[in-house]
Design a protein around this motif. Structure first.
Motif, PDB file in Angstrom:
ATOM      1  N   GLU A  90      -6.429  -3.437   7.166  1.00 14.10           N
ATOM      2  CA  GLU A  90      -5.600  -2.560   6.346  1.00 14.10           C
ATOM      3  C   GLU A  90      -4.415  -3.326   5.788  1.00 14.10           C
ATOM      4  N   PHE A  91      -4.064  -2.998   4.548  1.00 12.22           N
ATOM      5  CA  PHE A  91      -2.993  -3.692   3.844  1.00 12.22           C
ATOM      6  C   PHE A  91      -2.037  -2.666   3.246  1.00 12.22           C
ATOM      7  N   ALA A  92      -0.756  -2.795   3.561  1.00 17.80           N
ATOM      8  CA  ALA A  92       0.261  -1.928   2.967  1.00 17.80           C
ATOM      9  C   ALA A  92       0.537  -2.417   1.551  1.00 17.80           C
ATOM     10  N   PHE A  93       0.861  -1.482   0.658  1.00 17.91           N
ATOM     11  CA  PHE A  93       1.188  -1.849  -0.713  1.00 17.91           C
ATOM     12  C   PHE A  93       2.282  -0.936  -1.246  1.00 17.91           C
ATOM     13  N   THR A  94       2.902  -1.383  -2.336  1.00 22.22           N
ATOM     14  CA  THR A  94       3.885  -0.599  -3.065  1.00 22.22           C
ATOM     15  C   THR A  94       3.512  -0.648  -4.541  1.00 22.22           C
ATOM     16  N   LEU A  95       3.236   0.512  -5.113  1.00 21.66           N
ATOM     17  CA  LEU A  95       2.870   0.589  -6.523  1.00 21.66           C
ATOM     18  C   LEU A  95       4.054   0.242  -7.417  1.00 21.66           C
ATOM     19  N   PRO A  96       3.782  -0.367  -8.574  1.00 20.12           N
ATOM     20  CA  PRO A  96       4.879  -0.690  -9.499  1.00 20.12           C
ATOM     21  C   PRO A  96       5.651   0.555  -9.954  1.00 20.12           C
ATOM     22  N   ARG A  97       4.965   1.653 -10.238  1.00 16.04           N
ATOM     23  CA  ARG A  97       5.631   2.873 -10.733  1.00 16.04           C
ATOM     24  C   ARG A  97       5.500   4.029  -9.759  1.00 16.04           C
ATOM     25  N   GLY A  98       4.291   4.351  -9.381  1.00 13.64           N
ATOM     26  CA  GLY A  98       4.064   5.412  -8.408  1.00 13.64           C
ATOM     27  C   GLY A  98       3.544   6.701  -9.008  1.00 13.64           C
ATOM     28  N   LEU A  99       3.031   7.534  -8.146  1.00 13.13           N
ATOM     29  CA  LEU A  99       2.480   8.831  -8.520  1.00 13.13           C
ATOM     30  C   LEU A  99       3.576   9.881  -8.397  1.00 13.13           C
TER      31      LEU A  99
END
Length: 126
Positions: free
Chosen positions: A10-19
């Motif tokens: 599993e890999f954590a991520f952060t979206l550039p903009r987001g939902l």
């Protein structure tokens, strides 16, 4: 990152903009797991994909994203609401963690908008 024995799954991520949800909350942080052969098979059986092959990416991402913000279940309908830079980011992340390719993921600081790359630590790397 969650590990199963010595394999990072599993890999954590952060979206550039987001939902942005109905309450105007932004969901940017999430977790993606490695894909399985079963994921590939089930994507092809999905009615949306059989009707329109363009849905294959969204259906596959919905299978491997285990969390997005406060959403503990992610489906293709939810991912349809993401803007294209976020979908591109998720596709690139998916490809890199599943194909063990270049582990640099482009991202952007949410505070100052500075663009930079983050290196993922993949299984077996020191």
């Amino acid at each position: 990152m969650r590990r199963k024995d010595s394999l990072c799954i599993e890999f954590a991520f952060t979206l550039p903009r987001g939902l942005i949800d109905a309450q105007n909350r932004v969901h940017r942080h999430g977790v993606m797991r490695l894909a399985t052969a079963k994921d590939e098979i089930l994507v092809q059986k999905e009615p949306k994909v059989q009707e329109n092959s363009g849905y294959a990416v969204l259906v596959m991402l919905s299978r491997v994203i285990t969390r997005l913000g406060s959403f503990n279940q992610v489906n293709s309908d939810l991912l349809e609401e993401l803007i294209l830079p976020d979908i591109s980011y998720l596709r690139e992340l998916y490809n890199r963690i599943n194909q063990q390719g270049n582990a640099l993921i482009p991202t952007q600081c949410p505070h100052c908008n500075t663009e930079f790359s983050v290196k993922l630590k993949l299984a077996g790397e020191s």
